[in-house]
Enzyme design. Structure first.
Site, PDB file in Angstrom:
ATOM      1  N   GLU A   1     -57.254 102.519  79.209  1.00 38.34           N
ATOM      2  CA  GLU A   1     -57.877 103.707  79.798  1.00 38.34           C
ATOM      3  C   GLU A   1     -57.324 103.915  81.207  1.00 38.34           C
ATOM      4  OE1 GLU A   1     -62.439 105.239  80.807  1.00 38.34           O
ATOM      5  OE2 GLU A   1     -62.011 103.098  80.654  1.00 38.34           O
TER       6      GLU A   1
ATOM      7  N   CYS B   1     -63.384 103.619  75.957  1.00 40.69           N
ATOM      8  CA  CYS B   1     -64.276 102.717  76.688  1.00 40.69           C
ATOM      9  C   CYS B   1     -65.768 102.902  76.384  1.00 40.69           C
ATOM     10  CB  CYS B   1     -63.996 102.834  78.185  1.00 40.69           C
ATOM     11  SG  CYS B   1     -64.545 101.390  79.147  1.00 40.69           S
TER      12      CYS B   1
ATOM     13  N   LYS C   1     -62.764 112.170  76.926  1.00 39.84           N
ATOM     14  CA  LYS C   1     -63.845 111.194  76.814  1.00 39.84           C
ATOM     15  C   LYS C   1     -65.196 111.891  76.758  1.00 39.84           C
ATOM     16  CE  LYS C   1     -65.412 106.927  79.137  1.00 39.84           C
ATOM     17  NZ  LYS C   1     -65.218 106.109  80.366  1.00 39.84           N
TER      18      LYS C   1
END
Length: 260
Positions: free
Chosen positions: A45, A145, A111
């Site tokens: 990430e 994540c 995300k």
């Protein structure tokens, strides 16, 4: 599309230079050369900067230098490459994952779940669309994540074969990282990969890596040594996935739902 029986997944577990895209690109370029015949290379990430909440001076436009670098690496290695970057678009900032194909074309995923403990939602704009990539006959779902903590968002409603997470996951919560990776593999009956960084970031947060790959029953196929820079190539087999799903038909009993 014909399905490739063998899929070689490369995980590059590395430290990151804080807010220094040029240095990080150069470092990963060297590491990428160590990956032998991969089909897909995973980078962490925000691999060009670390997990920074200061994108104002370093975020790149969608077709910026780091994406161009990814395209060049994909062409050179003749494989796909994926990782997330801080990206600026129309006045907003995104933690955006790029899935770059060998020919340089790409798809993106922003995300969805922004990490409120670090104030990510105050700086970045959340994504709204789940991405399913078709590559070499495999259906692939990329995530970033903190998405790992949200099983409804991660649920295999699309019959994907491989789900992966690129991360800057802190060492102090590594037990949760390991448990959740295994859980996502089992509940989604898919191959599951988690690629995490190592080292200390600019906020004094330490990361141990603990990158791993699980099979559709949750068994460990690869566990990267903590705290160590590693280039790991893991072989995934499509026929094994199909055998498991045929013998244990749990996905057919899944709940049907819509995410609002």
């Amino acid at each position: 599309m014909e399905v490739s029986e063998l899929f070689r997944l490369a995980l590059i577990q590395s430290s990151l230079q804080w807010e220094d895209p040029k240095a990080n690109r150069a470092h990963f370029e060297n590491l990428i050369q160590e990956a032998e015949a991969p089909d897909l290379i995973l980078l962490p990430e925000m691999f060009s900067t670390g997990f920074s909440m200061q994108p104002q001076n370093i975020a790149e436009e969608s077709a910026g230098e780091s994406l161009q670098w990814m395209q060049a690496q994909a062409r050179f290695k003749n494989c796909a490459i994926s990782g997330s970057l801080m990206t600026k678009e129309e006045g907003n900032y995104y933690n955006r994952l790029y899935f770059v194909f060998p020919d340089g074309s790409y798809q993106t995923y922003d995300k969805r779940h922004l990490f409120s403990l670090a104030g990510e939602e105050k700086v970045y704009t959340p994504g709204q669309q789940k991405l399913i990539v078709e590559y070499k006959g495999w259906r692939i779902n990329p995530q970033i994540c903190y998405d790992l903590r949200f099983p409804v968002w991660c649920r295999n409603a699309e019959d994907f074969d491989l789900q992966f997470f690129v991360a800057n996951w802190p060492e102090r919560r590594s037990e949760a990282w390991e448990a959740l990776l295994k859980a996502r593999a089992i509940e989604n009956q898919c191959y599951l990969a988690g690629l995490n960084r190592i080292g200390e970031d600019g906020n004094g947060v330490y990361h141990s890596g603990n990158s791993a790959v699980h099979d559709p029953l949750g068994a460990v196929l690869s566990e990267t040594q903590a705290h160590v820079e590693t280039v790991e190539v893991v072989e995934l087999y499509y026929s094994q996935l199909q055998r498991i799903r045929s013998k244990f038909g749990f996905l057919k009993d899944r709940d049907q739902f819509n995410i609002l």
